[in-house]
Design a protein around this motif. Structure first.
Motif, short mmCIF file in Angstrom:
data_model
loop_
_atom_site.label_atom_id
_atom_site.label_comp_id
_atom_site.label_asym_id
_atom_site.label_seq_id
_atom_site.Cartn_x
_atom_site.Cartn_y
_atom_site.Cartn_z
N MET A 104 -25.93 -20.81 29.34
CA MET A 104 -26.39 -19.56 28.75
C MET A 104 -27.89 -19.66 28.45
O MET A 104 -28.36 -20.63 27.90
CB MET A 104 -25.61 -19.28 27.47
CG MET A 104 -26.10 -18.09 26.73
SD MET A 104 -25.09 -17.87 25.25
CE MET A 104 -25.88 -16.45 24.58
N SER A 105 -28.60 -18.66 28.80
CA SER A 105 -30.04 -18.59 28.58
C SER A 105 -30.32 -17.90 27.24
O SER A 105 -29.71 -16.90 26.91
CB SER A 105 -30.65 -17.82 29.74
OG SER A 105 -31.89 -17.33 29.42
N VAL A 106 -31.26 -18.46 26.47
CA VAL A 106 -31.62 -17.89 25.18
C VAL A 106 -32.73 -16.87 25.36
O VAL A 106 -33.73 -17.14 26.03
CB VAL A 106 -32.07 -19.00 24.21
CG1 VAL A 106 -32.55 -18.42 22.90
CG2 VAL A 106 -30.96 -19.99 23.97
N THR A 112 -37.98 -20.93 17.85
CA THR A 112 -36.78 -21.64 18.31
C THR A 112 -36.38 -22.76 17.38
O THR A 112 -35.28 -23.30 17.49
CB THR A 112 -37.00 -22.22 19.72
OG1 THR A 112 -38.13 -23.11 19.67
CG2 THR A 112 -37.25 -21.13 20.74
#
Length: 78
Positions: A1-3, A24
């Motif tokens: 999954m990409s943030v 982040t």
């Protein structure tokens, strides 16, 4: 999954909309509206202003769910 690191914050006081980059490495507890100067704080139960007023929740919540962040005592904001 990409943030996703971009979130659009909408001020509940004046309705000003701004696209911001989320940190982040920590939750952002305060955000000063660029429209009216109101200092936004997270709503009860949220870990940061992005979870309360943004279109995208903060990176820790995106990755692990709402119970993964500060409200659960996980230490992401320490």
């Amino acid at each position: 999954m990409s943030v996703i690191l971009q979130s659009t914050i909408t001020c509940p006081r004046c309705g000003h909309v701004a696209e911001e980059t989320m940190p982040t490495d920590a939750c952002q507890w305060y955000y000063e509206c660029k429209g009216c100067g109101e200092v936004l704080k997270p709503l009860q139960g949220d870990c940061c202003v992005f979870c309360s007023y943004g279109t995208v929740p903060c990176p820790p919540v995106q990755l692990e769910g709402k119970n993964s962040c500060c409200s659960s005592g996980s230490g992401c904001c320490d």
